[in-house]
Design an enzyme around this catalytic site. Structure first.
Site, PDB file in Angstrom:
ATOM      1  N   ASP A   1      -6.503  -6.698   4.142  1.00 45.15           N
ATOM      2  CA  ASP A   1      -5.821  -5.333   4.292  1.00 45.15           C
ATOM      3  C   ASP A   1      -5.785  -4.669   5.685  1.00 45.15           C
ATOM      4  OD1 ASP A   1      -5.031  -2.502   3.814  1.00 45.15           O
ATOM      5  OD2 ASP A   1      -6.673  -2.026   2.519  1.00 45.15           O
TER       6      ASP A   1
ATOM      7  N   ASP B   1      -4.685   3.635  -1.924  1.00 42.45           N
ATOM      8  CA  ASP B   1      -5.754   4.028  -1.087  1.00 42.45           C
ATOM      9  C   ASP B   1      -6.224   5.370  -1.166  1.00 42.45           C
ATOM     10  OD1 ASP B   1      -5.783   1.737   0.803  1.00 42.45           O
ATOM     11  OD2 ASP B   1      -3.814   2.139   1.312  1.00 42.45           O
TER      12      ASP B   1
ATOM     13  N   GLY C   1      -2.467  -4.091   8.993  1.00 38.16           N
ATOM     14  CA  GLY C   1      -1.436  -4.563  10.021  1.00 38.16           C
ATOM     15  C   GLY C   1      -1.120  -6.216   9.516  1.00 38.16           C
TER      16      GLY C   1
ATOM     17  N   MET D   1     -11.986   4.603  -0.354  1.00 38.83           N
ATOM     18  CA  MET D   1     -12.662   4.779   0.789  1.00 38.83           C
ATOM     19  C   MET D   1     -13.497   6.181   0.688  1.00 38.83           C
ATOM     20  SD  MET D   1      -9.558   3.288   3.160  1.00 38.83           S
ATOM     21  CE  MET D   1      -8.402   3.435   1.787  1.00 38.83           C
TER      22      MET D   1
ATOM     23  N   HIS E   1      -1.290  -1.368  -4.533  1.00 38.72           N
ATOM     24  CA  HIS E   1      -2.501  -0.929  -3.470  1.00 38.72           C
ATOM     25  C   HIS E   1      -2.449   0.425  -3.343  1.00 38.72           C
ATOM     26  CE1 HIS E   1      -6.117  -1.809  -1.150  1.00 38.72           C
ATOM     27  NE2 HIS E   1      -5.586  -0.859  -0.367  1.00 38.72           N
TER      28      HIS E   1
ATOM     29  N   SER F   1       0.804  -1.211   0.064  1.00 40.66           N
ATOM     30  CA  SER F   1      -0.020   0.007  -0.090  1.00 40.66           C
ATOM     31  C   SER F   1       0.977   1.285   0.070  1.00 40.66           C
ATOM     32  CB  SER F   1      -0.897  -0.085   1.086  1.00 40.66           C
ATOM     33  OG  SER F   1      -1.257   1.249   1.325  1.00 40.66           O
TER      34      SER F   1
ATOM     35  N   MET G   1     -11.311  -5.963   5.446  1.00 38.99           N
ATOM     36  CA  MET G   1     -10.378  -5.005   6.225  1.00 38.99           C
ATOM     37  C   MET G   1     -10.334  -5.765   7.534  1.00 38.99           C
ATOM     38  SD  MET G   1      -9.688  -2.513   4.388  1.00 38.99           S
ATOM     39  CE  MET G   1      -8.960  -1.540   5.692  1.00 38.99           C
TER      40      MET G   1
ATOM     41  N   HIS H   1      -8.472   1.044  -3.759  1.00 38.40           N
ATOM     42  CA  HIS H   1      -9.288   0.771  -2.794  1.00 38.40           C
ATOM     43  C   HIS H   1     -10.089   2.228  -2.477  1.00 38.40           C
ATOM     44  CE1 HIS H   1      -9.457  -0.150   1.748  1.00 38.40           C
ATOM     45  NE2 HIS H   1     -10.743   0.240   1.088  1.00 38.40           N
TER      46      HIS H   1
ATOM     47  N   MET I   1      -8.935   8.199  -0.053  1.00 36.54           N
ATOM     48  CA  MET I   1      -9.400   8.232   1.255  1.00 36.54           C
ATOM     49  C   MET I   1     -10.237  10.111   0.898  1.00 36.54           C
ATOM     50  SD  MET I   1      -6.974   7.114   4.176  1.00 36.54           S
ATOM     51  CE  MET I   1      -6.487   5.516   4.305  1.00 36.54           C
TER      52      MET I   1
END
Ligand code: DX5
Ligand code: ZN
Length: 237
Positions: free
Chosen positions: A187, A43, A189, A76, A41, A16, A145, A74, A45
């Site tokens: 996705d 992200d 941790g 969000m 990946h 990511s 997630m 992805h 947002m």
């Protein structure tokens, strides 16, 4: 882009870029590709669906010429639909979104495919798998997630493992009944110390942000950590 059957033992790594150095993004994505990344990946947002603000189609377009591996966007964001043509034109290959962020989930999945991309849903830790009931035949990817969306560097939520097992069983029976292949991505941790459990629970694609981009040069940098993730996931004899 080929989509491998879930029955094949396969692990795709999707660093990511949320944890990358944004001042050197072209160089960063080239580095992860040469270190063996399978996907980028990406992200997105919007400070509305999630409490953070990141990158959009212009940045996707800017990194596209730097890599040949698929860009896994992805979203969000809420609402979703207006961004889909923009990301498709910017070179996205896979677009996933959160079902609660779209008024018409089926329409959004169709829209993604009409724009030539693979389509997927993202389930938050507290989102029920019941939302898959009527859309399994439209999914190329399902993203679970394992943290609440919004930030990199959070701890993996252990309850994701049971959810993964149940979704893996569901995908396998869908495919056994003649359904299309669906990638199962996790996705949040993901680290060398938990990736084995994640893969054993059924994931075939793992996002890793802070684990990859925070890797110390002394441990071999991106190449070293990606090899370590693969070895930890599927230790050899
Ligand atoms: C969180 C993002 C993740 C995040 C993962 O909302 O969707 O992709 O960057 O970062 P790590 O691997 O650090 O948890
Ligand atoms: Zn993500």
């Amino acid at each position: 882009m080929t989509m491998t059957s879930a029955s094949n033992p396969v692990l795709r790594l999707a660093p990511s870029i949320l944890s990358a150095d944004f001042a050197r993004l072209g160089e960063e994505v080239r580095a992860i590709q040469s270190a063996g990344a399978d996907l980028v990946h990406f992200d997105v947002m919007d400070n509305h669906y999630v409490p953070n603000l990141t990158i959009g189609p212009l940045v996707c377009e800017a990194i596209r010429p730097h890599v040949t591996i698929p860009i896994d966007v992805h979203l969000m964001v809420e609402p979703v639909d207006a961004l889909i043509p923009l990301f498709a034109r910017a070179g996205a290959n896979i677009i996933t979104f959160h079902p609660e962020a779209s008024r018409h989930v089926d329409r959004t999945l169709q829209l993604i495919k009409e724009h030539g991309c693979k389509a997927g849903l993202v389930l938050n830790p507290a989102t029920s798998v019941a939302c898959l009931d009527h859309v399994m035949d439209k999914l190329d990817m399902l993203l679970l997630m394992s943290v609440n969306p919004g930030y990199g560097g959070q701890n993996f939520i252990p309850g994701t493992l049971a959810k993964l097992r149940s979704v893996r069983a569901r995908i396998d029976s869908h495919m056994a009944a003649g359904g299309q292949s669906i990638w199962l991505e996790v996705d949040g941790g993901v680290k060398t110390d938990n990736i084995r459990k994640i893969v054993q629970a059924g994931a075939d694609t793992c996002v890793a942000g802070s684990a990859v981009f925070g890797a110390p040069d002394a441990d071999g940098g991106y190449h070293g950590v990606m090899n370590a993730l693969r070895r930890a996931a599927c230790p050899g004899p």
